[in-house]
Design an enzyme around this catalytic site. Structure first.
Site, PDB file in Angstrom:
ATOM      1  N   ASP A 119       0.857  -1.184   0.000  1.00 29.45           N
ATOM      2  CA  ASP A 119       0.000   0.000   0.000  1.00 29.45           C
ATOM      3  C   ASP A 119       0.899   1.243   0.000  1.00 29.45           C
ATOM      4  O   ASP A 119       1.750   1.391   0.874  1.00 29.45           O
ATOM      5  CB  ASP A 119      -0.884  -0.013   1.256  1.00 29.45           C
ATOM      6  CG  ASP A 119      -1.988   1.037   1.203  1.00 29.45           C
ATOM      7  OD1 ASP A 119      -1.770   2.121   0.625  1.00 29.45           O
ATOM      8  OD2 ASP A 119      -3.078   0.781   1.757  1.00 29.45           O
ATOM      9  N   ASP A 155       4.255  -0.643  -8.592  1.00 28.69           N
ATOM     10  CA  ASP A 155       3.919   0.073  -9.818  1.00 28.69           C
ATOM     11  C   ASP A 155       3.767   1.562  -9.524  1.00 28.69           C
ATOM     12  O   ASP A 155       3.489   2.349 -10.421  1.00 28.69           O
ATOM     13  CB  ASP A 155       2.605  -0.454 -10.397  1.00 28.69           C
ATOM     14  CG  ASP A 155       1.422  -0.075  -9.514  1.00 28.69           C
ATOM     15  OD1 ASP A 155       1.502  -0.321  -8.293  1.00 28.69           O
ATOM     16  OD2 ASP A 155       0.424   0.467 -10.035  1.00 28.69           O
TER      17      ASP A 155
END
Length: 218
Positions: A119, A155
């Site tokens: 996260d 990403d």
């Protein structure tokens, strides 16, 4: 991403305490050699999600032991189902918080810690929750062996830039850094195991950022 509760997964986890350790006593280090039945090298994935990465790794390397550290019970159940289907005796699932990793593992006992698509916690006020924040790095340093390594993939460009800076400020040494992992040399790609998120993001043409780092000084 939080998974929707699946009753079958919760039931499966509760039926297999030999494979899933839940809410361990923070005052007592876990005897991993006893749980695995051997003293093979240990590698940890922090936040394993549905477990494609860690189960594939365990299947490819039966000579090593793997721990999937996952907070969500449903995710733990999904990983467990794959473990049982494939007969992965070298995989244990630990349902717990990554912030307590230093309580779950003794010092200098782990070879690799994998941080895959964590996260990003993009808001500045939440930076202490990022798994590459300095307080987490200090705990990883305790758990890892002297020559142990952190392998990180994301990403998210912002999280990657932050993580490089955070690790650099902590005095870490970078063995490998890439801003486009899927276009690296074949010898690098051969070692890469895609996660569920990685496959999804790469299919959309998003670059995958990656680094390998350790706490050794040059």
């Amino acid at each position: 991403m939080r998974l929707r509760n699946k009753p079958w997964a919760i039931k499966l986890v509760n039926e297999h305490p030999e494979s899933v350790l839940q809410n361990p006593d923070p005052e007592k280090k876990i005897d991993w050699a006893a749980r695995f039945g051997n003293d093979h090298p240990i590698e940890i994935e922090v936040g394993s999600g549905k477990g494609h990465f860690i189960t594939t790794l365990a299947e490819k390397h039966p000579e090593k032991n793997y721990v999937a550290l996952e907070l969500q019970t449903t995710a733990a159940g999904i990983i467990l189902r794959t473990k049982l289907e494939k007969g992965l005796d070298n995989l244990q699932i630990l349902r717990g918080d990554a912030a307590n990793i230093d309580l779950f593992f003794a010092e200098n006992t782990t070879d690799v810690i994998y941080l895959n698509f964590s996260d990003p916690w993009p808001k500045t006020r939440h930076k202490k929750r990022r798994l590459t924040y300095k307080s987490f790095l200090a705990k990883y340093k305790q758990v890892l062996k002297t020559d142990g390594q952190i392998q990180f993939k994301t990403d998210n460009a912002g999280l990657f830039a932050y993580s490089v800076q955070s690790m650099n400020n902590f005095g870490m040494h970078f063995d490998f850094v890439s801003v486009d992992l899927h276009h690296e040399k074949p010898e690098i790609l051969e070692k890469n195991i895609e996660t569920e998120y990685e496959h999804k993001f790469a299919a959309k043409g998003n670059p995958i950022y990656a680094l390998w780092a350790n706490f050794l000084s040059e």
